[in-house]
Design an enzyme around this catalytic site. Sequence first.
Site, PDB file in Angstrom:
ATOM      1  N   THR A   1       1.298 -11.921  -0.160  1.00 34.31           N
ATOM      2  CA  THR A   1       2.118 -10.724  -0.333  1.00 34.31           C
ATOM      3  C   THR A   1       3.585 -11.117  -0.339  1.00 34.31           C
ATOM      4  O   THR A   1       3.977 -12.112   0.274  1.00 34.31           O
ATOM      5  CB  THR A   1       1.853  -9.694   0.795  1.00 34.31           C
ATOM      6  OG1 THR A   1       2.639  -8.527   0.564  1.00 34.31           O
ATOM      7  CG2 THR A   1       2.178 -10.261   2.162  1.00 34.31           C
TER       8      THR A   1
ATOM      9  N   HIS B   1      -3.106   0.890   3.433  1.00 33.92           N
ATOM     10  CA  HIS B   1      -3.021   1.626   2.175  1.00 33.92           C
ATOM     11  C   HIS B   1      -4.334   2.328   1.836  1.00 33.92           C
ATOM     12  O   HIS B   1      -4.540   2.714   0.677  1.00 33.92           O
ATOM     13  CB  HIS B   1      -2.611   0.696   1.033  1.00 33.92           C
ATOM     14  CG  HIS B   1      -1.176   0.279   1.115  1.00 33.92           C
ATOM     15  ND1 HIS B   1      -0.657  -0.783   0.405  1.00 33.92           N
ATOM     16  CD2 HIS B   1      -0.141   0.780   1.835  1.00 33.92           C
ATOM     17  CE1 HIS B   1       0.644  -0.924   0.688  1.00 33.92           C
ATOM     18  NE2 HIS B   1       0.960   0.015   1.546  1.00 33.92           N
TER      19      HIS B   1
END
Length: 229
Positions: A174, A107
């Site tokens: 996550t 990201h």
Amino acid sequence: MSGGIFILSGAGLSAESGLRTFRAEDGLWEDHRVEDVATPEAFARDPELVQRFYNMRRAQAAEAAPNAAHVALARLQEEHDGPVHLVTQNVDDLLERGGAKEVIHMHGALRDALCAACEHRWPAPMEMAVPDPCPACGAPATRPDIVWFGEIPYHMERIQDALEESGLFVAIGTSGVVYPAAGFSQMARAYGIKTMELNLEASGGRFDEIREGPATEIVPAWVAEILGG
């Protein structure tokens, strides 16, 4: 344990370093609507707000220190007798500051700047501004080198290659039920790769093994188990 280990980390890895997880219970991200600070449309509409937001996040990340989980993963990468692929959804550099030698930032990273005109990348200053010229082409098109909603994550082919050569997939901090984590865990199962989740609370995803608890406790314990002490 021999063979490659593929680790996907998310916000839960850095939460105990004082960096907030992605969204608070009220749906806000650092008191901003995600749609106002983390999309290409937001940058086009109000680039000054977006730059201020990421300047704030960059300062917060710089003040944070790696925690025991970051350090343990760096140790695993250094001492394991097979490759350890550290793939992170986080944009901080706490894994690197914890000692990791190679981290795949899918990201993007707060420490990098990107020219929206020519795609040149360079180390970001602590304070970025919209009129900042690109050092390569001179265009006043400076933006954070961050993957926003609606954009394609970085290094996807490299990530897939790393997963295919691994014998264990581990999701740390996550969710295992939303993409990309869901896609990676599904891919791992299709390849016959063992899957594991280390999280504060089980995400509800399908894993062969799940361990719950603070990252600073369960990650170092798991690494010590893998390395034999």
